[in-house]
Every structure is written in structure tokens, then in C-alpha cells.
Motif scaffolding. Structure first.
Motif, PDB file in Angstrom:
ATOM      1  N   LEU A 216     -13.199 -22.781 -24.192  1.00  0.00           N
ATOM      2  CA  LEU A 216     -12.375 -23.954 -24.040  1.00  0.00           C
ATOM      3  C   LEU A 216     -12.950 -25.088 -23.475  1.00  0.00           C
ATOM      4  CD1 LEU A 216      -8.729 -22.493 -23.518  1.00  0.00           C
ATOM      5  CD2 LEU A 216      -9.749 -23.385 -25.655  1.00  0.00           C
ATOM      6  N   ILE A 217     -13.590 -24.918 -22.204  1.00  0.00           N
ATOM      7  CA  ILE A 217     -14.321 -25.939 -21.520  1.00  0.00           C
ATOM      8  C   ILE A 217     -15.246 -26.631 -22.302  1.00  0.00           C
ATOM      9  CG2 ILE A 217     -15.757 -26.291 -19.494  1.00  0.00           C
ATOM     10  CD1 ILE A 217     -13.953 -24.581 -17.800  1.00  0.00           C
TER      11      ILE A 217
ATOM     12  N   ALA B  73     -13.903 -28.651 -24.994  1.00  0.00           N
ATOM     13  CA  ALA B  73     -13.548 -29.897 -24.389  1.00  0.00           C
ATOM     14  C   ALA B  73     -14.648 -30.998 -24.047  1.00  0.00           C
ATOM     15  CB  ALA B  73     -12.774 -29.423 -23.236  1.00  0.00           C
TER      16      ALA B  73
ATOM     17  N   GLU C 159      -9.750 -32.597 -27.724  1.00  0.00           N
ATOM     18  CA  GLU C 159      -8.438 -32.732 -26.696  1.00  0.00           C
ATOM     19  C   GLU C 159      -8.997 -32.381 -25.401  1.00  0.00           C
ATOM     20  OE1 GLU C 159      -5.250 -33.526 -27.350  1.00  0.00           O
ATOM     21  OE2 GLU C 159      -5.974 -34.183 -29.369  1.00  0.00           O
ATOM     22  N   PRO C 160      -9.871 -32.869 -24.743  1.00  0.00           N
ATOM     23  CA  PRO C 160     -10.323 -32.525 -23.310  1.00  0.00           C
ATOM     24  C   PRO C 160      -9.452 -32.495 -22.380  1.00  0.00           C
ATOM     25  CG  PRO C 160     -11.437 -34.543 -24.252  1.00  0.00           C
ATOM     26  CD  PRO C 160     -10.590 -34.121 -25.318  1.00  0.00           C
TER      27      PRO C 160
ATOM     28  N   LEU D 113      -7.621 -29.025 -23.237  1.00  0.00           N
ATOM     29  CA  LEU D 113      -8.480 -27.868 -23.351  1.00  0.00           C
ATOM     30  C   LEU D 113      -9.215 -27.606 -22.072  1.00  0.00           C
ATOM     31  CD1 LEU D 113      -9.743 -27.634 -26.965  1.00  0.00           C
ATOM     32  CD2 LEU D 113      -7.527 -26.797 -25.754  1.00  0.00           C
ATOM     33  N   LEU D 114      -9.759 -28.582 -21.370  1.00  0.00           N
ATOM     34  CA  LEU D 114     -10.505 -28.601 -20.056  1.00  0.00           C
ATOM     35  C   LEU D 114      -9.685 -27.959 -18.956  1.00  0.00           C
ATOM     36  CD1 LEU D 114     -13.266 -30.574 -18.712  1.00  0.00           C
ATOM     37  CD2 LEU D 114     -11.609 -29.714 -17.193  1.00  0.00           C
TER      38      LEU D 114
ATOM     39  N   TYR E 163      -2.590 -26.025 -29.240  1.00  0.00           N
ATOM     40  CA  TYR E 163      -3.412 -26.751 -28.725  1.00  0.00           C
ATOM     41  C   TYR E 163      -4.728 -26.990 -29.344  1.00  0.00           C
ATOM     42  CZ  TYR E 163      -0.069 -28.807 -25.332  1.00  0.00           C
ATOM     43  OH  TYR E 163       1.067 -29.381 -24.870  1.00  0.00           O
ATOM     44  N   SER E 164      -5.482 -25.734 -29.738  1.00  0.00           N
ATOM     45  CA  SER E 164      -6.596 -25.612 -30.117  1.00  0.00           C
ATOM     46  C   SER E 164      -6.501 -26.042 -31.702  1.00  0.00           C
ATOM     47  CB  SER E 164      -7.081 -24.161 -30.218  1.00  0.00           C
ATOM     48  OG  SER E 164      -6.925 -23.538 -28.963  1.00  0.00           O
TER      49      SER E 164
ATOM     50  N   ALA F 153      -6.695 -29.852 -31.821  1.00  0.00           N
ATOM     51  CA  ALA F 153      -7.947 -30.584 -31.572  1.00  0.00           C
ATOM     52  C   ALA F 153      -8.918 -30.135 -32.775  1.00  0.00           C
ATOM     53  CB  ALA F 153      -8.688 -29.447 -30.393  1.00  0.00           C
TER      54      ALA F 153
ATOM     55  N   GLY G  41      -1.361 -28.562 -19.006  1.00  0.00           N
ATOM     56  CA  GLY G  41      -2.643 -27.855 -19.328  1.00  0.00           C
ATOM     57  C   GLY G  41      -3.014 -26.765 -18.421  1.00  0.00           C
TER      58      GLY G  41
END
Length: 385
Positions: free
Chosen positions: A25-26, A29, A35-36, A39-40, A171-172, A175, A267
Motif C-alpha cells: 500500500l505504501i 501510494a 490515493e496517497p 493508502l500511505l 479505497y484500493s 485508487a 486512513g
């Protein structure tokens, strides 16, 4: 050294999997720009909550008869579990960002917001067939709206046991709109259809109309789906702040400071549900797959609805079916995807304003759909009790 070694030895294989999920995810991002803002913190939070005896989770202190409150668990219990405050407050910022002018000048685009919710209800039925309880199935279906806050809120209200995987999936896929939607659109359209040109002749929208719109929508949504009032009401409140003309400073604060702060907190807070013992199982993979299916069928539903309308429209009034795909709630990414695909087929064919109209309609429709689902599922559960 012995203490450090014992710490490594206490890590389970499921926790190692979650470290991988967090790092993925990082990576998405930072390197891919997906969607940083969400996701970060979700990725980093997934690592935090899966460290052995993690201090971000509430736990008993060794040798003492008392607990140490973990910050992420406290945020989850306060901001999501007890009040649903974080996802609801985020909608003030979202509402302040949205300009409903293009939609109000072309009201027929409201239809696409409704049509693009097809995948939600289709996936709910499929999830029930696959053995999920109705409340879990309804929560999974909401992934198709590509609306993270609504997905979280529906899962919480319906007491789904899969809020973590659902939030990650929602959220994924938000993105991954630029990847998933073009595939789904091309699956059900021809090149000739994608070349359809649409003129944009916007009608002027008065300030009074812009102010009355969020108030009227709140009344209608409240009567049709009372369970959606919190989300719709805060979305429309944010829009009213934008349109009233006397709260410009608050509007800018809601669009930037408030939205960014709540997004950051949401998040990392949702990572509480990404603990390895709850997250790493075959049902998580099923949820991710069903969520992707819901997203694809939402997109296809909007496209097919446009194609059906075209059967009854004159040649010079036909709708480019790609615009229907923007009826999902992923604002404004979905509208940008449609614009980009239109320009790729014909560099002089601009579909952005039509797509934006459908996209903001999807924002309203997905929230109302969430409220309707909550009402229906609660009624079913009461009858079963």
C-alpha cells in the motif's frame, strides 16, 4: 540481542503477510500515486497494528492489573465504532469540493448516478449465495460504489465482521479507477460508440438554485432513506457552505484542512481492522474479488444504461456510453478517465463536463444506496429475529 531475537521469533506468518500488504500500500501510494493520502497511512498503520505486543493497541501491562490505551484502537473506538464520526465528517469536505452546477444544468445525468449502482445489488446477491451473512454481503456490495466513507459506515452500522478488508478493497479500487474502468468500459462498448460526440451547452444555474439544491436533496433523501441522512446531510451541508457565498473561508477550510486531516486520521484508524488474525484468511480474498466484481458491474451498469437510452434518442442526441461509467462515486477520477478515453479515441471530443455531471450524481446516489441497503437489511434481520 536475546530480547530482539525473541521479538522476531514471536512474529506469525500472518503478520509477515500483513507487513507485505502494508509495504504494498505504501509503494502504491508513493511510487504510483494511487490515493496517497489514504493508502500511505493505511499501509503504515497495517505495519503498526501487527507488531508483536504493539503499543498502538490497548493491552494489559505486564505485572500490573491495568491497561495501557493504544492510540489506534482508541481512535477506532471513538471515531468509527462509537460514533462513525470520521467517515461522516469527511463528507463535509467532500461536499465543499463538489460543484453541482454541471449536473443542475443537465438534470438527466441524475439517471446515470442511479444506474451505476447496479453492481452493488448484484454483488450482494452473489455474496449471499456464496455463504456470507446478509449484513456482511450488503457491506461487501457497497465496495462497488468506490466510496470509502460510505462503505465503512455501512459495514459499521450493519456490524459486519469484515470492516478491514472492505475498507482496504473500497479505497484500493478507488485508487485503481484508471486501470479497472477502461477495461470494463471497453468490454461492453464498440469503437463507434466511444466516438459519439456530445455537445455541451450548459444552462445558467442561479445562485438560489445552487443554495436550495442541497437543502431539497437532504429532505428527499431523509424521507426515502432515513439511514442515509448522516452522510447525505453532511455532504449537502458541505456543499451549502460552498454555495452560500458568505462562508468562503470555512469552505476553503473544509475542502483542504478538514478533508486532509480527516482523511489522514481515517486512513491510519481503519488499520485497526487490519490485524493479521482477523485479516489473513480466505474470506478476505473472496471479499477483494467480490469488491472488484461489484466495481466492474457498477461501471458496466452505467454504460449499458446509456446504450439503452440511445435506442430511444435521435442520432444527434445520442449519449456517449462511456459517460455512464462516471456514474460511480469515485469523484473526480472516474470523470477524468472518461475524458482521457474520449480524447484517445478522438482528440477533439471533450466529454469531461458530461462525465463530471454523472460523477457528482454518483456521489449522491451511492450515499442514498447505502441508506437504502441499511434500511432493507435491518428489516430483514428484524424479521429473521
Amino acid at each position: 540481542m536475546e530480547f530482539l531475537f525473541s521479538g522476531f521469533m514471536s512474529i506469525t506468518w500472518q503478520q509477515w503477510v500483513m507487513y507485505g500488504v502494508g509495504l504494498l500500500l505504501i509503494y502504491l501510494a508513493i511510487e504510483k500515486g494511487f490515493e496517497p493520502a489514504l493508502l500511505l497511512p493505511m499501509g503504515f498503520g497495517a505495519i503498526l497494528v501487527n507488531l508483536p505486543d504493539s503499543g498502538v493497541l490497548t493491552q494489559k501491562l505486564e505485572g500490573l492489573n491495568e491497561e495501557a490505551t493504544g492510540i489506534i484502537e482508541w481512535l477506532f473506538e471513538t471515531g468509527i465504532d462509537a460514533s462513525e464520526a470520521l467517515p461522516i465528517l469527511l463528507f463535509i469536505g467532500i461536499g465543499a469540493m463538489i460543484d453541482f452546477g454541471p449536473l443542475l444544468s443537465n438534470p438527466k445525468m441524475f439517471l446515470f448516478g442511479a444506474a451505476a449502482q447496479f453492481g452493488i445489488f448484484f454483488t450482494i446477491l452473489l455474496a449471499v449465495i456464496l455463504g456470507f451473512d446478509i449484513n456482511d454481503a450488503a457491506s461487501i456490495g457497497m465496495i462497488g460504489a468506490a466510496d470509502g466513507p460510505t462503505s465503512i459506515l455501512v459495514s459499521k452500522i450493519l456490524k459486519s465482521g469484515y470492516i478491514g478488508p472492505i475498507a482496504v478493497a473500497a479505497y484500493s479500487y478507488m485508487a485503481l479507477v484508471p486501470i479497472v474502468q477502461p477495461f470494463a468500459i471497453k468490454l461492453v462498448t464498440t469503437k463507434k460508440e466511444r466516438l459519439i460526440r456530445m455537445e455541451y451547452n450548459p444552462k445558467s444555474v442561479t445562485r438560489t438554485t445552487r443554495i436550495l439544491f442541497p437543502i431539497i436533496v437532504t429532505f428527499i433523501a431523509g424521507l426515502i432513506a432515513p439511514s442515509s441522512v448522516a452522510l447525505v446531510g453532511f455532504l449537502m451541508f458541505g456543499n451549502l457552505i460552498r454555495e452560500c457565498g458568505v462562508l468562503n473561508a470555512l469552505s476553503e477550510t473544509a475542502q483542504n484542512t478538514l478533508a486532509n486531516l480527516i482523511t489522514l486520521l481515517l486512513g491510519i484508524t481503519i488499520s485497526f481492522s487490519m490485524q493479521a488474525d482477523q485479516f489473513v484468511n480466505y474470506k478476505t480474498l473472496m471479499i477483494m474479488g467480490l469488491g472488484l466484481l461489484a466495481f466492474i458491474f457498477d461501471t458496466i451498469g452505467g454504460v449499458l444504461f446509456a446504450k439503452i437510452l440511445n435506442l430511444f434518442l435521435k442520432k444527434d442526441k445520442k449519449i456517449n456510453p462511456m459517460v455512464g461509467a462516471a456514474g460511480i462515486s469515485a469523484f473526480p477520477m472516474s470523470a477524468r478517465v472518461v475524458q482521457k478515453m474520449g480524447l484517445k479515441e478522438d482528440p477533439s471530443n471533450h466529454l469531461l463536463m458530461h462525465a463530471i455531471s454523472a460523477n457528482v450524481s454518483g456521489q449522491i446516489a451511492s450515499v442514498v444506496a447505502g441508506g437504502v441497503i441499511i434500511k432493507i437489511v435491518n428489516a430483514i434481520l428484524q424479521n429473521m429475529a
